[in-house]
Design an enzyme around this catalytic site. Structure first.
Site, mmCIF file in Angstrom:
data_model
loop_
_atom_site.group_PDB
_atom_site.id
_atom_site.type_symbol
_atom_site.label_atom_id
_atom_site.label_comp_id
_atom_site.label_asym_id
_atom_site.label_seq_id
_atom_site.Cartn_x
_atom_site.Cartn_y
_atom_site.Cartn_z
ATOM 1 N N ARG A 77 0.836 -0.877 0.371
ATOM 2 C CA ARG A 77 0.138 0.617 -0.309
ATOM 3 C C ARG A 77 1.096 1.547 -0.333
ATOM 4 O O ARG A 77 2.133 1.331 0.887
ATOM 5 C CB ARG A 77 -0.966 0.486 0.698
ATOM 6 N N TYR A 205 -1.350 -3.181 -7.033
ATOM 7 C CA TYR A 205 -0.957 -4.196 -5.839
ATOM 8 C C TYR A 205 -2.314 -4.927 -4.935
ATOM 9 O O TYR A 205 -2.593 -3.168 -4.501
ATOM 10 C CB TYR A 205 0.252 -3.738 -4.702
ATOM 11 N N LYS A 214 -9.575 -2.094 2.013
ATOM 12 C CA LYS A 214 -9.371 -1.322 1.773
ATOM 13 C C LYS A 214 -10.026 0.572 2.366
ATOM 14 O O LYS A 214 -10.646 1.131 3.025
ATOM 15 C CB LYS A 214 -8.054 -0.751 2.595
ATOM 16 N N HIS A 234 -10.563 -2.482 12.005
ATOM 17 C CA HIS A 234 -9.402 -3.385 11.043
ATOM 18 C C HIS A 234 -9.635 -4.632 12.141
ATOM 19 O O HIS A 234 -8.213 -4.252 12.402
ATOM 20 C CB HIS A 234 -8.086 -2.599 11.043
ATOM 21 N N SER A 256 -1.755 -3.517 10.381
ATOM 22 C CA SER A 256 -0.911 -4.534 8.936
ATOM 23 C C SER A 256 0.326 -5.498 9.519
ATOM 24 O O SER A 256 0.990 -4.831 10.069
ATOM 25 C CB SER A 256 -0.927 -3.903 7.718
ATOM 26 N N CYS A 258 0.220 -7.421 11.998
ATOM 27 C CA CYS A 258 1.483 -7.736 13.564
ATOM 28 C C CYS A 258 0.200 -9.127 13.737
ATOM 29 O O CYS A 258 0.542 -8.539 15.174
ATOM 30 C CB CYS A 258 0.664 -6.637 13.965
ATOM 31 N N ASP A 285 -9.409 -9.745 8.675
ATOM 32 C CA ASP A 285 -8.652 -8.325 8.579
ATOM 33 C C ASP A 285 -10.317 -7.376 9.199
ATOM 34 O O ASP A 285 -9.584 -5.958 9.249
ATOM 35 C CB ASP A 285 -7.904 -8.381 7.271
ATOM 36 N N ARG A 379 1.615 -11.884 0.193
ATOM 37 C CA ARG A 379 0.291 -12.388 -0.199
ATOM 38 C C ARG A 379 0.281 -13.651 -1.164
ATOM 39 O O ARG A 379 0.350 -14.100 -2.093
ATOM 40 C CB ARG A 379 -0.356 -11.313 -0.368
HETATM 41 P P1 GTP Z 1 -2.558 -7.252 7.592
HETATM 42 O O1 GTP Z 1 -2.964 -8.737 6.644
HETATM 43 O O2 GTP Z 1 -1.596 -7.315 6.695
HETATM 44 O O3 GTP Z 1 -4.008 -6.542 7.825
HETATM 45 O O4 GTP Z 1 -1.391 -8.257 8.841
HETATM 46 P P2 GTP Z 1 -2.317 -9.359 9.432
HETATM 47 O O5 GTP Z 1 -2.438 -8.453 11.269
HETATM 48 O O6 GTP Z 1 -3.039 -10.083 9.232
HETATM 49 O O7 GTP Z 1 -0.803 -10.530 10.146
HETATM 50 P P3 GTP Z 1 -0.635 -12.103 9.765
HETATM 51 O O8 GTP Z 1 -0.791 -12.820 10.988
HETATM 52 O O9 GTP Z 1 -0.515 -12.022 8.808
HETATM 53 O O10 GTP Z 1 0.571 -11.694 10.542
HETATM 54 C C1 GTP Z 1 2.290 -10.635 10.041
HETATM 55 C C2 GTP Z 1 3.497 -11.591 10.637
HETATM 56 O O11 GTP Z 1 3.677 -11.607 11.709
HETATM 57 C C3 GTP Z 1 4.028 -12.919 10.136
HETATM 58 O O12 GTP Z 1 5.246 -12.809 9.194
HETATM 59 C C4 GTP Z 1 3.563 -14.062 11.194
HETATM 60 O O13 GTP Z 1 4.496 -15.325 11.107
HETATM 61 C C5 GTP Z 1 3.987 -13.729 12.246
HETATM 62 N N1 GTP Z 1 3.195 -13.332 13.279
HETATM 63 C C6 GTP Z 1 1.724 -13.759 13.488
HETATM 64 N N2 GTP Z 1 1.694 -13.867 14.680
HETATM 65 C C7 GTP Z 1 2.738 -13.701 14.953
HETATM 66 C C8 GTP Z 1 3.226 -14.302 17.227
HETATM 67 O O14 GTP Z 1 2.025 -14.943 17.432
HETATM 68 N N3 GTP Z 1 3.807 -14.427 17.618
HETATM 69 C C9 GTP Z 1 5.463 -13.583 16.596
HETATM 70 N N4 GTP Z 1 6.584 -13.448 16.720
HETATM 71 N N5 GTP Z 1 4.867 -13.662 14.724
HETATM 72 C C10 GTP Z 1 3.614 -13.519 15.062
HETATM 73 C C1 SPV Z 2 -3.245 -4.600 5.494
HETATM 74 O O1 SPV Z 2 -1.968 -3.646 4.516
HETATM 75 O O2 SPV Z 2 -3.325 -4.478 6.738
HETATM 76 C C2 SPV Z 2 -3.495 -5.699 4.702
HETATM 77 C C3 SPV Z 2 -3.146 -6.193 3.284
HETATM 78 O O3 SPV Z 2 -5.002 -6.132 4.892
HETATM 79 S S1 SPV Z 2 -3.691 -4.794 2.115
HETATM 80 O O4 SPV Z 2 -5.233 -5.070 1.379
HETATM 81 O O5 SPV Z 2 -2.404 -4.315 0.843
HETATM 82 O O6 SPV Z 2 -4.241 -3.435 3.113
HETATM 83 MN MN MN Z 3 -4.857 -5.506 7.428
#
Ligand code: GTP
Ligand code: SPV
Ligand code: MN
Length: 597
Positions: A77, A205, A214, A234, A256, A258, A285, A379
């Protein structure tokens, strides 16, 4: 005029006249209406493979799966090029970029002018939320990208049924997207909340171009929620099924990349599985939250799939995500293993393929120490129905009742493993002061701590101080006894060597257990300067190789760090001036007084 031969699927005058306008502006060679049929999807996939836009993967191992690489300058983004074009600048607030609507339409109009020349304009009717539900909302996306069409088909409900649900109503979000020439200097993601309109140009993207996500479900929808008395957040939504069969639902806002997808699909640690715990994923999400007939807050997931982060996803961290992407999935910017035509990314396993193509499309042997084969923001786009733990309530248009709301982020220090707010108002304060290290999900520096209130900094479609006031107002309407309890978590505290202290992933259920017991009134807490915390012995560490002292460390509230934090909050709040709700100022004063005690 729609050209002769354009297959028109609706008689809705508002839809037709808007498409006419967009067609006149962008000058496509033809218009193709997306009906959501399998035959049409197959045809589009074949076209994308023929042009090289997508690579068909090993159909035995990964049926109906494809790989796509975006332009190397177009991988996340673009927050600095994302605008809220409200008529009044004040309504975008200090945390959004703003452009006057007339200026934005004129500027971007030049970029859209004939941008689809020689191309096909696809018309995608889609519903956010189950088709026909009174809580769902309808959008149209016009795009010149097959990749966008095929992603939208996974992420939203697309097709003829949506047009039937809309009927003659002019109440739909108008999204116009063109890849144009992918020039990053001319890339703009523009939102016109008062016009229900989104314009996105010069990107291919995900978050910039899948306009239902979003742009609509957060930026436009947050504005609509403010006007209409509901919330667009979110947040993931999950259900924890306890040994007695009762399911408690929680929503969690993390910035994002996290950990939302990972928490939403978690598999309980063995000691919990044996007791009969199970986690159900409602969404990973976005949550649309309304006051239900019983006066409580109910959350539903407007999406139909997952657009998840690939790196770090593996059989141990998130087996449910891996299972979700075994069929009908589009991978973006991951590694192609050319030996067996499958995909790979950092953190999938310890065996990168030796014969491979990296995310940039170059040959790669998996042996580069300081160069990653997959982009850190690579992704997968996977249908929600593929998820083994998808909730039976996933399609329920009323959503699920929330017992808890959780905020969280990536903080190496400062934020403890978990703490609870003293009230809704204090919880809104906790959300408003969220801070997290930036990730690769947006362009710009990674690992820099920034304030990201409610994980909505990049996604709030109106003035952030009005957004805080709206949270407080929702609390007043519902009343403390029916409101979800509010918590903050941090899975990302590190030791002196930079290693994560808390095991995270499935073991996060150990923290969820305390949270749920707090909601039920069956767990104890101690009051600290920042809120309620568990006693170290209240976090179950059975089966873990960390000890009580480590948990105590994770729960430690360092008053000096928090005094620094309070300074940062003052600075951040300063941006909002008089508009900042007094209640939040009061909460900050209370925090400071507690830190001085
Ligand atoms: P968006 O799709 O961008 O909104 O992200 P999201 O909040 O869904 O994040 P996602 O669950 O995909 O996690 C992002 C990264 O954080 C990945 O590389 C995970 O492996 C890492 N991660 C997720 N949960 C944990 C956790 O509990 N501990 C650690 N150390 N890393 C984590
Ligand atoms: C984020 O960045 O919080 C996502 C991926 O979930 S995107 O759809 O690119 O915003
Ligand atoms: Mn997101």
């Amino acid at each position: 005029m729609l050209l002769k031969g354009d297959l028109i699927m609706t008689t809705n005058k508002a839809v037709l006249s808007w498409i006419e306008e967009c067609k006149a502006l962008t000058g496509p060679e033809k218009v193709v209406w997306i009906d959501g049929s399998q035959a049409q999807i197959d045809d589009l996939r074949a076209q994308a493979v023929a042009t090289g836009e997508m690579t068909k993967l090993n159909q035995e191992l990964l049926p109906d799966c494809y790989l796509h690489r975006t332009d190397v300058n177009d991988v996340a983004r673009v927050e600095d090029r994302t605008f809220i074009c409200s008529r009044n600048k004040e309504n975008a607030g200090p945390t959004n970029n703003w452009m006057a609507p007339a200026e934005a339409y004129e500027m971007a109009g030049k970029l859209f002018k004939n941008s689809m020349s020689g191309r096909t304009m696809y018309v995608i009717p889609y519903s956010m939320g189950p088709v026909g539900s009174p809580f769902s909302k309808i959008g149209y996306e016009l795009t010149d990208s097959i990749y966008v069409v095929l992603n939208m088909v996974i992420m939203t409900r697309v097709g003829a049924a949506v047009e039937e649900a809309l009927g003659d109503s002019p109440d739909f979000v108008k999204g116009l997207h063109s890849k144009a020439d992918l020039d990053k200097e001319k890339r703009y993601i523009l939102h016109f909340p008062e016009d229900n309109t989104i314009w996105s140009v010069n990107s291919g993207y995900g978050g910039n171009v899948l306009l239902g996500k979003k742009c609509f479900a957060l930026r436009i929808a947050s504005y609509l929620g403010w006007k209409e008395g509901w919330m667009a957040e979110h947040m993931l939504i999950l259900g924890v099924q306890k040994p007695d069969g009762d399911v408690k639902y929680v929503a969690a806002a993390f910035p994002s990349a996290c950990g939302k997808t990972n928490l939403a699909m978690l598999i309980p640690p063995e000691v919990y599985r044996k007791k009969g715990y199970k986690v159900w994923c409602v969404g990973d999400d976005i949550a649309w939250i309304r006051i239900g007939e019983d006066g409580r807050l109910w959350a539903c997931n407007p999406e139909n799939g997952f657009f998840g982060v690939a790196p770090g996803t593996n059989e141990k961290s998130n087996p449910n995500a891996l299972a979700s992407m075994r069929k009908g999935t589009i991978f973006t910017n991951v590694v192609l293993n050319t030996d067996n035509n499958t995909v790979w990314w950092e953190g999938l396993d310890k065996n990168p393929p030796e014969h491979a193509i990296d995310w940039k499309g170059n040959p790669w042997n998996g042996k580069t120490a300081d160069y990653k084969g997959a982009h850190p923001n690579s992704r997968f786009t996977a249908p929600a129905v593929n998820c083994p733990c998808i909730s039976p309530e996933f399609e329920n248009p009323r959503g699920v009742p929330l017992s808890a709301i959780i905020f969280g982020g990536r903080r190496a220090k400062t934020a403890p493993l978990v703490y609870q707010s003293r009230s809704w108002q204090h919880g809104v304060f906790m959300g408003s002061i969220m801070a997290s290290e930036t990730t690769a999900a947006a362009t710009g520096a990674v690992g820099v701590v920034r304030r990201d209130p409610m994980a909505m900094l990049p996604f709030c479609g109106y003035h952030m101080a009005d957004y805080f006031a709206h949270w407080l107002e929702m609390g007043r309407k519902v009343g403390e006894d029916k409101l979800p309890k509010i918590f903050n978590v941090n899975w990302f505290r590190t030791d002196d060597d930079g290693n994560f202290i808390w095991p995270g992933f499935g073991d996060n259920l150990r923290v969820l257990e305390w949270i749920i017991k707090r909601c039920e009134g069956t767990a104890d807490a101690v009051e600290t300067a920042i809120g309620y915390e568990p006693k170290a012995e209240d976090i179950n560490i059975e089966g873990l190789d960390i000890d009580r002292a480590t948990v105590e460390g994770l729960l430690d509230v360092d008053k000096d760090l928090w005094k620094e934090e309070a300074k940062g909050i003052h600075e951040f709040y300063g941006k909002f001036g008089e508009k900042l709700p007094q209640a939040l100022r009061d909460e900050l004063a209370t925090l400071e007084a507690n830190l001085d005690k």
